[in-house]
Design a protein around this motif. Structure first.
Motif, PDB file in Angstrom:
ATOM      1  N   ILE A 173       0.241   1.367   5.532  1.00 42.95           N
ATOM      2  CA  ILE A 173      -0.737   1.447   6.616  1.00 42.95           C
ATOM      3  C   ILE A 173      -0.533   2.764   7.360  1.00 42.95           C
ATOM      4  O   ILE A 173       0.542   3.020   7.899  1.00 42.95           O
ATOM      5  N   ASP A 174      -1.559   3.597   7.358  1.00 40.41           N
ATOM      6  CA  ASP A 174      -1.506   4.898   8.012  1.00 40.41           C
ATOM      7  C   ASP A 174      -2.597   4.973   9.070  1.00 40.41           C
ATOM      8  O   ASP A 174      -3.734   4.574   8.820  1.00 40.41           O
ATOM      9  N   PRO A 175      -2.251   5.509  10.253  1.00 36.56           N
ATOM     10  CA  PRO A 175      -3.300   5.691  11.270  1.00 36.56           C
ATOM     11  C   PRO A 175      -4.246   6.834  10.865  1.00 36.56           C
ATOM     12  O   PRO A 175      -3.829   7.806  10.238  1.00 36.56           O
TER      13      PRO A 175
ATOM     14  N   ASN B 299      -7.073   3.319  17.313  1.00 39.97           N
ATOM     15  CA  ASN B 299      -6.857   1.997  16.703  1.00 39.97           C
ATOM     16  C   ASN B 299      -7.591   1.823  15.374  1.00 39.97           C
ATOM     17  O   ASN B 299      -8.124   0.762  15.079  1.00 39.97           O
TER      18      ASN B 299
ATOM     19  N   TYR C  93      -7.035   2.375  11.163  1.00 43.38           N
ATOM     20  CA  TYR C  93      -5.975   2.558  10.186  1.00 43.38           C
ATOM     21  C   TYR C  93      -6.536   2.507   8.773  1.00 43.38           C
ATOM     22  O   TYR C  93      -7.535   1.848   8.504  1.00 43.38           O
TER      23      TYR C  93
END
Length: 54
Positions: A15-17, A23, A25
């Protein structure tokens, strides 16, 4: 595959922003491969090859 059995699939999640957003991802998923079908197919092919060449 037997339909009565339930298999648990193991997954790897990364999970990468997202840059420049709030908010949000990106979810990258890599599924672990199920080799049971390939092993079965290899065994059947080997048995047929042995039967053919003998």
């Amino acid at each position: 595959m037997i339909l009565d059995e339930e298999f648990e699939i193991q997954r790897k999640l990364k999970i990468d922003p997202i840059e420049g957003s709030y908010n949000s991802y990106v979810v990258n998923e890599k599924e672990k491969r199920d080799w049971s079908g390939n092993i079965y197919l290899t065994c059947v092919a080997a048995i047929l090859a042995i039967a053919f060449f003998t």
